[in-house]
Design an enzyme around this catalytic site. Structure first.
Site, PDB file in Angstrom:
ATOM      1  N   VAL A 185       0.708  -1.209   0.099  1.00 40.93           N
ATOM      2  CA  VAL A 185      -0.123  -0.115  -0.096  1.00 40.93           C
ATOM      3  C   VAL A 185       0.813   1.177  -0.150  1.00 40.93           C
ATOM      4  CG1 VAL A 185      -1.567   1.269   1.472  1.00 40.93           C
ATOM      5  CG2 VAL A 185      -1.945  -1.128   0.935  1.00 40.93           C
ATOM      6  N   LYS A 236      15.242  -2.780   2.822  1.00 43.50           N
ATOM      7  CA  LYS A 236      14.207  -2.394   1.937  1.00 43.50           C
ATOM      8  C   LYS A 236      14.483  -1.056   1.254  1.00 43.50           C
ATOM      9  CE  LYS A 236       9.618  -3.715   1.884  1.00 43.50           C
ATOM     10  NZ  LYS A 236       8.247  -3.807   2.461  1.00 43.50           N
ATOM     11  N   THR A 270      -5.790  -0.753   7.268  1.00 43.18           N
ATOM     12  CA  THR A 270      -7.156  -1.245   7.543  1.00 43.18           C
ATOM     13  C   THR A 270      -6.950  -1.415   9.069  1.00 43.18           C
ATOM     14  OG1 THR A 270      -7.355  -2.341   5.449  1.00 43.18           O
ATOM     15  CG2 THR A 270      -8.688  -3.005   7.214  1.00 43.18           C
ATOM     16  N   PHE A 319      -8.449   1.083  -1.083  1.00 41.04           N
ATOM     17  CA  PHE A 319      -9.097   0.063  -1.680  1.00 41.04           C
ATOM     18  C   PHE A 319      -8.561  -0.380  -2.822  1.00 41.04           C
ATOM     19  CE2 PHE A 319     -12.296   3.208  -0.027  1.00 41.04           C
ATOM     20  CZ  PHE A 319     -12.807   2.463   0.770  1.00 41.04           C
ATOM     21  N   ARG A 368      -6.256  -3.089  -5.252  1.00 41.41           N
ATOM     22  CA  ARG A 368      -6.237  -4.707  -5.094  1.00 41.41           C
ATOM     23  C   ARG A 368      -4.997  -4.884  -5.791  1.00 41.41           C
ATOM     24  NH1 ARG A 368     -10.519  -5.383  -9.862  1.00 41.41           N
ATOM     25  NH2 ARG A 368      -9.437  -3.342 -10.300  1.00 41.41           N
ATOM     26  N   LYS A 376     -14.430   0.396   5.150  1.00 44.37           N
ATOM     27  CA  LYS A 376     -13.489  -0.344   4.743  1.00 44.37           C
ATOM     28  C   LYS A 376     -13.817  -1.856   5.286  1.00 44.37           C
ATOM     29  CE  LYS A 376      -9.577  -2.144   2.952  1.00 44.37           C
ATOM     30  NZ  LYS A 376      -9.556  -2.155   1.647  1.00 44.37           N
ATOM     31  N   PHE A 396     -16.675 -10.022  -8.874  1.00 44.59           N
ATOM     32  CA  PHE A 396     -16.579 -10.844  -7.639  1.00 44.59           C
ATOM     33  C   PHE A 396     -17.593 -12.044  -7.573  1.00 44.59           C
ATOM     34  CE2 PHE A 396     -13.044  -9.360  -4.974  1.00 44.59           C
ATOM     35  CZ  PHE A 396     -12.469  -8.351  -5.929  1.00 44.59           C
ATOM     36  N   CYS A 411      -5.503 -10.019   2.800  1.00 45.40           N
ATOM     37  CA  CYS A 411      -6.470  -9.040   3.262  1.00 45.40           C
ATOM     38  C   CYS A 411      -7.690  -9.686   3.665  1.00 45.40           C
ATOM     39  CB  CYS A 411      -6.435  -7.895   2.154  1.00 45.40           C
ATOM     40  SG  CYS A 411      -5.117  -6.793   2.190  1.00 45.40           S
ATOM     41  N   LYS A 449      -8.214 -12.005   6.725  1.00 47.79           N
ATOM     42  CA  LYS A 449      -7.673 -11.316   8.149  1.00 47.79           C
ATOM     43  C   LYS A 449      -8.829 -10.262   8.260  1.00 47.79           C
ATOM     44  CE  LYS A 449      -4.810  -7.343   7.338  1.00 47.79           C
ATOM     45  NZ  LYS A 449      -5.638  -6.279   7.313  1.00 47.79           N
TER      46      LYS A 449
HETATM   47  P1  NAD Z   1       3.112  -4.665   3.727  1.00 54.88           P
HETATM   48  O1  NAD Z   1       3.483  -5.812   4.742  1.00 54.88           O
HETATM   49  O2  NAD Z   1       3.194  -5.097   2.469  1.00 54.88           O
HETATM   50  O3  NAD Z   1       3.866  -3.311   4.126  1.00 54.88           O
HETATM   51  C1  NAD Z   1       3.838  -2.828   5.534  1.00 54.88           C
HETATM   52  C2  NAD Z   1       5.304  -1.872   5.487  1.00 54.88           C
HETATM   53  O4  NAD Z   1       5.367  -1.400   6.741  1.00 54.88           O
HETATM   54  C3  NAD Z   1       6.399  -2.959   5.501  1.00 54.88           C
HETATM   55  O5  NAD Z   1       7.562  -2.752   4.471  1.00 54.88           O
HETATM   56  C4  NAD Z   1       7.109  -2.707   6.967  1.00 54.88           C
HETATM   57  O6  NAD Z   1       8.489  -3.044   7.048  1.00 54.88           O
HETATM   58  C5  NAD Z   1       6.776  -1.580   7.297  1.00 54.88           C
HETATM   59  N1  NAD Z   1       6.860  -0.955   8.659  1.00 54.88           N
HETATM   60  C6  NAD Z   1       6.259  -1.715   9.753  1.00 54.88           C
HETATM   61  N2  NAD Z   1       6.362  -1.210  10.821  1.00 54.88           N
HETATM   62  C7  NAD Z   1       6.660   0.020  10.448  1.00 54.88           C
HETATM   63  C8  NAD Z   1       7.374   1.137  11.337  1.00 54.88           C
HETATM   64  N3  NAD Z   1       7.186   1.161  12.761  1.00 54.88           N
HETATM   65  N4  NAD Z   1       7.888   2.052  10.800  1.00 54.88           N
HETATM   66  C9  NAD Z   1       7.945   2.080   9.387  1.00 54.88           C
HETATM   67  N5  NAD Z   1       7.846   1.232   8.377  1.00 54.88           N
HETATM   68  C10 NAD Z   1       7.313   0.174   9.224  1.00 54.88           C
HETATM   69  O7  NAD Z   1       1.553  -4.308   4.073  1.00 54.88           O
HETATM   70  P2  NAD Z   1       0.426  -3.803   2.846  1.00 54.88           P
HETATM   71  O8  NAD Z   1      -0.007  -4.825   2.340  1.00 54.88           O
HETATM   72  O9  NAD Z   1       0.892  -2.621   2.376  1.00 54.88           O
HETATM   73  O10 NAD Z   1      -0.494  -3.373   4.189  1.00 54.88           O
HETATM   74  C11 NAD Z   1      -0.558  -2.322   4.890  1.00 54.88           C
HETATM   75  C12 NAD Z   1      -1.925  -1.981   5.526  1.00 54.88           C
HETATM   76  O11 NAD Z   1      -2.642  -1.781   4.546  1.00 54.88           O
HETATM   77  C13 NAD Z   1      -2.689  -3.229   6.341  1.00 54.88           C
HETATM   78  O12 NAD Z   1      -3.353  -2.821   7.245  1.00 54.88           O
HETATM   79  C14 NAD Z   1      -3.610  -3.722   4.966  1.00 54.88           C
HETATM   80  O13 NAD Z   1      -4.695  -4.658   5.651  1.00 54.88           O
HETATM   81  C15 NAD Z   1      -4.041  -2.449   4.389  1.00 54.88           C
HETATM   82  N6  NAD Z   1      -4.105  -2.819   3.080  1.00 54.88           N
HETATM   83  C16 NAD Z   1      -3.621  -3.718   2.298  1.00 54.88           C
HETATM   84  C17 NAD Z   1      -3.942  -3.859   0.840  1.00 54.88           C
HETATM   85  C18 NAD Z   1      -3.226  -4.591  -0.191  1.00 54.88           C
HETATM   86  O14 NAD Z   1      -3.638  -5.191  -1.205  1.00 54.88           O
HETATM   87  N7  NAD Z   1      -1.801  -5.257   0.315  1.00 54.88           N
HETATM   88  C19 NAD Z   1      -4.983  -2.901   0.348  1.00 54.88           C
HETATM   89  C20 NAD Z   1      -5.680  -2.096   1.241  1.00 54.88           C
HETATM   90  C21 NAD Z   1      -5.489  -1.764   2.446  1.00 54.88           C
HETATM   91  C1  UGA Z   2      -8.871  -6.989  -1.716  1.00 54.86           C
HETATM   92  C2  UGA Z   2      -9.987  -5.738  -2.129  1.00 54.86           C
HETATM   93  O1  UGA Z   2     -10.641  -6.451  -3.653  1.00 54.86           O
HETATM   94  C3  UGA Z   2      -9.422  -4.601  -2.419  1.00 54.86           C
HETATM   95  O2  UGA Z   2     -10.364  -3.563  -2.658  1.00 54.86           O
HETATM   96  C4  UGA Z   2      -8.905  -4.369  -0.866  1.00 54.86           C
HETATM   97  O3  UGA Z   2      -8.318  -2.899  -0.997  1.00 54.86           O
HETATM   98  C5  UGA Z   2      -7.753  -5.244  -0.716  1.00 54.86           C
HETATM   99  O4  UGA Z   2      -8.307  -6.728  -0.667  1.00 54.86           O
HETATM  100  C6  UGA Z   2      -7.411  -5.158   0.884  1.00 54.86           C
HETATM  101  O5  UGA Z   2      -8.080  -4.527   1.507  1.00 54.86           O
HETATM  102  O6  UGA Z   2      -6.321  -5.421   1.032  1.00 54.86           O
HETATM  103  P1  UGA Z   2      -6.827  -8.229  -2.982  1.00 54.86           P
HETATM  104  O7  UGA Z   2      -6.665  -8.957  -1.695  1.00 54.86           O
HETATM  105  O8  UGA Z   2      -5.632  -7.359  -3.655  1.00 54.86           O
HETATM  106  O9  UGA Z   2      -7.673  -7.048  -2.969  1.00 54.86           O
HETATM  107  O10 UGA Z   2      -7.299  -8.865  -4.342  1.00 54.86           O
HETATM  108  P2  UGA Z   2      -8.870  -9.456  -4.790  1.00 54.86           P
HETATM  109  O11 UGA Z   2      -8.826  -9.191  -6.265  1.00 54.86           O
HETATM  110  O12 UGA Z   2     -10.013  -8.872  -3.843  1.00 54.86           O
HETATM  111  O13 UGA Z   2      -8.757 -11.125  -4.373  1.00 54.86           O
HETATM  112  C7  UGA Z   2      -8.772 -11.700  -3.390  1.00 54.86           C
HETATM  113  C8  UGA Z   2      -9.145 -13.309  -3.448  1.00 54.86           C
HETATM  114  O14 UGA Z   2     -10.292 -13.458  -3.710  1.00 54.86           O
HETATM  115  C9  UGA Z   2      -8.066 -13.726  -4.452  1.00 54.86           C
HETATM  116  O15 UGA Z   2      -7.798 -15.092  -3.789  1.00 54.86           O
HETATM  117  C10 UGA Z   2      -8.802 -14.082  -5.659  1.00 54.86           C
HETATM  118  O16 UGA Z   2      -8.474 -15.288  -6.171  1.00 54.86           O
HETATM  119  C11 UGA Z   2     -10.254 -14.235  -4.908  1.00 54.86           C
HETATM  120  N1  UGA Z   2     -11.451 -14.134  -5.928  1.00 54.86           N
HETATM  121  C12 UGA Z   2     -11.584 -12.823  -6.339  1.00 54.86           C
HETATM  122  C13 UGA Z   2     -12.221 -14.980  -6.220  1.00 54.86           C
HETATM  123  O17 UGA Z   2     -12.119 -16.304  -5.654  1.00 54.86           O
HETATM  124  N2  UGA Z   2     -13.485 -14.926  -7.408  1.00 54.86           N
HETATM  125  C14 UGA Z   2     -13.443 -13.494  -7.507  1.00 54.86           C
HETATM  126  O18 UGA Z   2     -14.448 -13.392  -8.045  1.00 54.86           O
HETATM  127  C15 UGA Z   2     -12.684 -12.467  -6.928  1.00 54.86           C
END
Ligand code: NAD
Ligand code: UGA
Length: 429
Positions: free
Chosen positions: A11, A35, A121, A152, A154, A204, A249, A260, A263
Site C-alpha cells: 500500500v 528495503k 485497515t 481500496f 487490489r 473499509k 467478484f 487481506c 484477516k
Molecule cells: P506490507 O507488509 O506489504 O507493508 C507494510 C510495511 O510497513 C513493511 O514494509 C514494513 O517493513 C513497514 N513497517 C512496519 N512497521 C513499521 C514502522 N514502525 N515504521 C516504518 N515502517 C514500518 O503491508 P500492506 O499490504 O502494504 O498493508 C498495509 C496495510 O494496508 C494493512 O492494514 C492492510 O490491511 C492494508 N491494505 C492492504 C492492501 C493490499 O492489497 N495489500 C489493500 C488495502 C489496504
Molecule cells: C482486496 C480488495 O479487492 C481490495 O479492494 C482491498 O483494498 C484489498 O483486498 C485489501 O483491503 O487489502 P486483493 O486481496 O488484493 O484486494 O485482491 P482481490 O482481487 O480482491 O482478490 C482476493 C481473493 O479473492 C483472491 O484470492 C482471488 O483469487 C479471490 N477471488 C476474487 C475469487 O475467488 N473470486 C472472485 O470473483 C474475485
C-alpha cells in the site's frame, strides 16, 4: 504538496508513487533498512504491473525519495500517511502494535501542525486511540489532526486502482484537515466522501466483507450447480447482468485468500462481537470459503484415488494473478494439502516463486509452466494467471502420464480442453 508515508509495502509504496506521479513530493519511509537500501538502488521489492517505471521516473524527477527515518519524513511533509501492517491475532482480533508504535514515534518527532492519516485497515475507533496516543506522547504539545483514509487498491492492479479510484473516503473530526485532504486527491478526479472517522474505518471492513460475501455466495451456488448439472458461469452471468448485483467478484473457485480478505473478515467478526452486535453471516462466509479447498481435494481424490506418490503439477502459487504475493495463498494451502497426502507436487508461478519459498517447503519448483506438465498425473490450476490460459494445452498433453485437469479458478475453456482430449474438472461447471 509535501507528503510522507510510513510503511513502504504494497500500500505505502504504490500510494506514495502514485501521489508523486500526480505532482506531489513524497517521502516513503520504512523501518526495514534493507528495503530502503534496495529502493534507493532502484530494486523494487514487490511485483506490481507498471510500478517499476513509475518509481524510476519519479525518483529521477525528484518527487519521490526513500528513508528509514520517521523524523526526516515528518519534518519534511505537511501530511503523514500511515500504511503499516495490521495482522490478525490468534483470536481474529487485529494486532495494532505497529499502528500504536508508529503513533508514538510520530509523537516523538512532532513539532508543528501535521495531518496524520491512517491508510492501514483498522477496527472502528482506532483513529480515536491514535489521536489519544499522539497527544499523550507529544512533549512539544504540537497541534495535529488524525484522519482516516482507507485504501481500496487490489494487488495486481494497484497502480491502475490508485490512479483511477472508484471513490476516496476521508474520515475527519472537524473541518480543519478537509481542504488539504481534498487538494491531495484533486488530481485523481474521483468522487470524495467526507465522513466521520468511525464511519470511514467501518466502510473499509464493511466493503471487504461484502466482496468476500459475494465470492462465498457464488461458491455456494457453484456447489448447487455441481449437484444439479447447472453451469455456474452462466448463472453468474445471468445474475451479474442485474446492475444491482453486478458481475464482479462472482467468479467461483478455490475461494478467497491473500493478506487481506481472510484477516479482514475475521477482524470484522471480532469487532462486531466486541461491540455486542455479532455479525454471524460473516461466519458462514468464512465457513463456505474454508469448504472450497476440502471440496476441491475431494474432487482430486475421487478421480486419482490414492494421492501418495502421484505426480501433481500445480500452476500458480501466488494468492491471485498478476502479483508475487503468496501470503495466505489458497494455492499454497492446496499444495500443502497435496503434500500432506503424499503427492509429489511440482509447481510454477510466473512471479511468486521466490516469495512462495518463504511459505512452503517439500514441493519442487519448476522453471516454466511447460515443465510442470512433465510426467504429471494431473494438472491443478490454482491461481488465475492469464498466461496459463494461453499455454499450448494441445501439445502439452503429450508430456503428461494421464491428461487430467483440475481447474480451481475456472480459468480454462472447458470445450477447448475436452477437445484436446483432457478430462476436465472445474468448480460448478
Ligand atoms: P506490507 O507488509 O506489504 O507493508 C507494510 C510495511 O510497513 C513493511 O514494509 C514494513 O517493513 C513497514 N513497517 C512496519 N512497521 C513499521 C514502522 N514502525 N515504521 C516504518 N515502517 C514500518 O503491508 P500492506 O499490504 O502494504 O498493508 C498495509 C496495510 O494496508 C494493512 O492494514 C492492510 O490491511 C492494508 N491494505 C492492504 C492492501 C493490499 O492489497 N495489500 C489493500 C488495502 C489496504
Ligand atoms: C482486496 C480488495 O479487492 C481490495 O479492494 C482491498 O483494498 C484489498 O483486498 C485489501 O483491503 O487489502 P486483493 O486481496 O488484493 O484486494 O485482491 P482481490 O482481487 O480482491 O482478490 C482476493 C481473493 O479473492 C483472491 O484470492 C482471488 O483469487 C479471490 N477471488 C476474487 C475469487 O475467488 N473470486 C472472485 O470473483 C474475485
Amino acid at each position: 504538496m509535501k507528503l510522507s508515508i510510513i510503511g513502504s509495502g504494497y500500500v505505502g509504496l504504490v500510494t506514495g508513487t502514485c501521489f508523486a506521479e500526480v505532482g506531489h513530493h513524497v517521502t516513503c519511509i520504512d523501518n526495514n533498512k534493507e528495503k530502503i537500501k534496495q529502493l534507493r538502488e532502484g530494486h523494487i521489492p514487490i511485483y506490481e504491473p507498471g510500478l517499476e517505471d513509475l518509481i524510476k521516473s519519479n525518483v529521477a524527477n525528484g518527487r519521490l525519495k526513500f528513508t528509514d527515518s520517521i523524523k526526516e519524513g515528518v519534518d519534511d511533509s505537511e501530511v503523514v500517511f500511515i500504511a503499516v501492517p495490521t495482522p490478525p491475532q490468534p483470536d481474529g482480533s487485529v494486532d495494532l502494535t505497529y499502528i500504536e508504535g508508529v503513533a508514538r514515534e510520530i509523537a516523538g518527532v512532532l513539532t508543528g501542525y501535521r495531518i496524520i492519516v491512517d491508510k492501514s485497515t483498522v477496527p472502528v475507533k482506532t483513529g480515536e486511540k491514535v489521536a489519544e496516543t499522539i497527544a499523550r506522547y507529544n512533549k512539544a504539545k504540537a497541534d495535529f489532526d488524525v484522519v482516516s483514509n482507507p485504501e481500496f487498491l487490489r494487488e495486481g492492479c494497484a497502480v491502475a486502482d490508485l490512479m483511477n479510484p472508484d471513490r476516496v473516503v476521508i474520515g475527519v473530526k472537524g473541518e480543519r484537515p478537509v481542504a488539504t485532504m481534498k487538494k491531495i486527491y484533486e488530481p485523481f478526479h474521483a468522487p470524495i466522501y467526507i465522513t466521520d472517522i468511525n464511519s470511514a474505518e467501518l466502510i473499509k471492513h464493511a466493503a471487504n466483507s461484502f466482496l468476500a460475501l459475494k465470492i462465498s455466495y457464488i461458491n455456494a451456488v457453484a456447489a448447487i450447480c455441481e449437484a444439479s448439472g447447472a453451469n455456474v458461469d452462466e448463472v453468474a452471468d445471468g445474475m451479474g447482468a442485474d446492475k444491482r448485483i453486478g458481475r464482479a467478484f462472482l467468479n467461483a473457485g478455490l475461494g478467497y485468500g491473500g493478506s487481506c480478505f481472510p484477516k479482514d473478515i475475521k477482524a470484522f467478526i471480532n469487532i462486531s462481537e466486541q461491540l455486542g452486535s455479532p455479525f454471524n453471516l460473516l461466519k458462514e462466509v468464512e465457513h463456505i470459503n474454508e469448504q472450497q479447498i476440502d471440496r476441491f481435494m475431494k474432487k482430486i481424490r475421487d478421480k486419482l484415488w490414492v494421492l501418495k506418490e502421484k505426480n501433481i503439477g500445480v500452476l500458480g502459487l501466488a494468492f491471485k494473478g498478476d502479483t508475487d504475493d503468496c501470503r495466505s495463498s489458497v494455492a499454497i494451502a492446496l499444495c500443502k494439502r497435496l503434500v500432506a497426502e503424499g503427492a509429489k507436487v511440482r509447481a510454477y508461478d510466473p512471479q511468486g516463486m521466490e516469495k512462495a519459498k518463504n511459505e512452503i517447503s517439500g514441493i519442487e519448483i519448476c522453471s516454466s509452466a511447460e515443465d510442470v506438465f512433465n510426467g504429471a498425473e494431473a494438472i491443478v490450476v490454482a491461481t488465475e494467471w492469464k498466461e496459463f490460459r494461453a499455454l499450448p494445452w494441445g501439445s502439452l498433453k503429450d508430456k503428461m502420464v494421464t491428461p487430467l485437469v483440475f481447474d480451481g479458478r475456472n480459468l480454462l475453456d472447458v470445450k477447448t480442453l475436452r477437445g484436446f482430449g483432457y478430462t476436465y474438472f472445474g468448480v460448478g461447471r
